[in-house]
Design an enzyme around this catalytic site. Structure first.
Site, mmCIF file in Angstrom:
data_model
loop_
_atom_site.group_PDB
_atom_site.id
_atom_site.type_symbol
_atom_site.label_atom_id
_atom_site.label_comp_id
_atom_site.label_asym_id
_atom_site.label_seq_id
_atom_site.Cartn_x
_atom_site.Cartn_y
_atom_site.Cartn_z
ATOM 1 N N HIS A 255 49.780 -19.595 61.787
ATOM 2 C CA HIS A 255 48.350 -19.317 61.918
ATOM 3 C C HIS A 255 47.885 -19.406 63.369
ATOM 4 O O HIS A 255 46.914 -18.743 63.753
ATOM 5 C CB HIS A 255 47.541 -20.237 61.007
ATOM 6 N N HIS A 258 48.716 -16.014 64.626
ATOM 7 C CA HIS A 258 47.717 -15.098 64.068
ATOM 8 C C HIS A 258 46.441 -15.126 64.893
ATOM 9 O O HIS A 258 45.858 -14.086 65.223
ATOM 10 C CB HIS A 258 47.378 -15.453 62.618
ATOM 11 N N HIS A 272 44.126 -9.957 58.083
ATOM 12 C CA HIS A 272 44.509 -11.347 58.361
ATOM 13 C C HIS A 272 45.914 -11.661 57.849
ATOM 14 O O HIS A 272 46.774 -12.126 58.593
ATOM 15 C CB HIS A 272 43.486 -12.291 57.693
#
Length: 361
Positions: A255, A258, A272
């Site tokens: 994450h 990301h 996402h």
């Protein structure tokens, strides 16, 4: 350090649940509701949403979600709320609509009912809202006072959503076990406020096992309009197992990377979960995971259409500078990358991104 696991007060998954929202609000003791609704869902399901409120003669104010899940958006909705005329907040839609509803609930100190209409992220169950700037860049994680009071999942609605969204949800869920495992090894503090529990890691493992066993079948069934047990299981994995797994198991490199990728202009249109899927491969490369494990994840991603290369993300430029910017953002001060069980530098992330891209090719 204490161990903590948290979850919504109640999670309900079934068929036709959207026609019961008024009943569920009454169970919370609320008699007046304010709903933040995705515009498409509002246009298609308005009659189903209002059905039980009308049957119970319960006032419902409906607000269409527009723009970004940003501080400005949340503050505007809170300012527009008639607090004396509202006893429960309802969020109906995708991840950003739901995160906005949770943030509004947090700021107004009202209970919240979350109604995901896609299984594209693990946002619905958590005591966390991800805020973005008005331009769509990642801003921050907003910790909330509590998890949602109710999460209502109508399988019929989610199964009708574009298949790409279910796949993106599998991409988001794919990272759950690997990040929770890293946090377990490092003893990191999770979003729940303590270290990971056996239960959280077990749910994260169940999430991964469900994806690998039934993800491909669920995708085929959804494309054919079939609401099969595989579809129901993947919906639960994407929303509940991943939701509890990430919040109480912890986030790590996937994450973090990301979040860095949200700054790259060439993957603005990538969802996402699609970015998280590629970032999961990058995390495994960072960890020097066995080739067999990396290849299993890449193989799964290829089967269901998740990105395994930079080109798949929309990044076609050979310029290294934007990727270095991604790597540096991944290693920002409050990044979950520091939950990894070893030290990570921006140059390590850049090298892992390039190695993951080569492996995917």
């Amino acid at each position: 350090m204490m161990q903590i696991i948290c979850s919504p007060t109640k999670y309900i998954q079934g068929h036709g649940e959207i026609r019961k929202l008024g009943d569920y609000c009454l169970q919370l003791g609320a008699t007046r509701a304010y709903a933040i609704i995705d515009p498409y869902i509002f246009s298609v399901y308005k009659k189903e949403i209002t059905y039980s409120f009308e049957m119970n003669e319960m006032p419902l104010v409906m607000c269409e979600f527009k723009g970004e899940c940003s501080r400005n958006q949340v503050n505007e909705i809170v300012a527009a709320l008639g607090l004396k005329d509202t006893e429960v907040i309802i969020g109906i839609g995708g991840g950003k609509t739901l995160d906005t509803a949770k943030a509004v609930s947090h700021m107004s100190n009202l209970p919240v009912v979350i109604v995901p209409t896609v299984a594209s992220t693990d946002a619905p169950c958590s005591a966390l809202s991800v805020l973005y700037t008005d331009e769509g860049d990642f801003d921050c994680y907003l910790p909330l006072k509590r998890n949602p009071d109710l999460v209502i999942v109508d399988v019929d609605i989610i199964a009708k959503a574009p298949a790409r969204l279910l796949v993106a949800g599998m991409g988001d869920a794919l990272s759950t076990f690997y990040e929770a495992k890293a946090c377990r090894e490092s003893g990191a503090i999770t979003h729940a406020g303590g270290t990971s529990t056996i239960a959280a890691l077990s749910l994260a493992r169940a999430c991964l096992d469900t994806l690998l066993a039934e993800g491909e079948t669920a995708l085929k069934d959804v494309k054919q309009g079939i609401t099969s047990p595989a579809v129901e299981h993947i919906i639960e994995a994407n929303i509940y197992l991943s939701g509890i797994g990430f919040e109480s198991g912890g986030l790590a490199a996937a994450h973090a990377i990301h979040n860095g990728l949200t700054l790259h202009e060439e993957c603005r249109n990538t969802l996402h979960g699609e970015k998280v899927a590629f970032a999961t491969i990058v995390q495994l490369v960072l960890e020097k995971a066995p080739y067999e494990e990396i290849d299993q994840v890449i193989g799964f991603c290829k089967k269901i259409g998740l990105p395994v290369t930079l080109n798949d993300l929309g990044i076609t430029s050979k310029d290294i500078d934007p990727l270095m910017m991604v790597a540096e953002a991944s290693c920002s001060e409050d990044s979950p990358i520091w939950n990894m069980p070893f030290e990570v530098q921006a140059v390590d992330v850049l090298e892992a991104i390039l190695a993951a891209d080569a492996r995917g090719q």
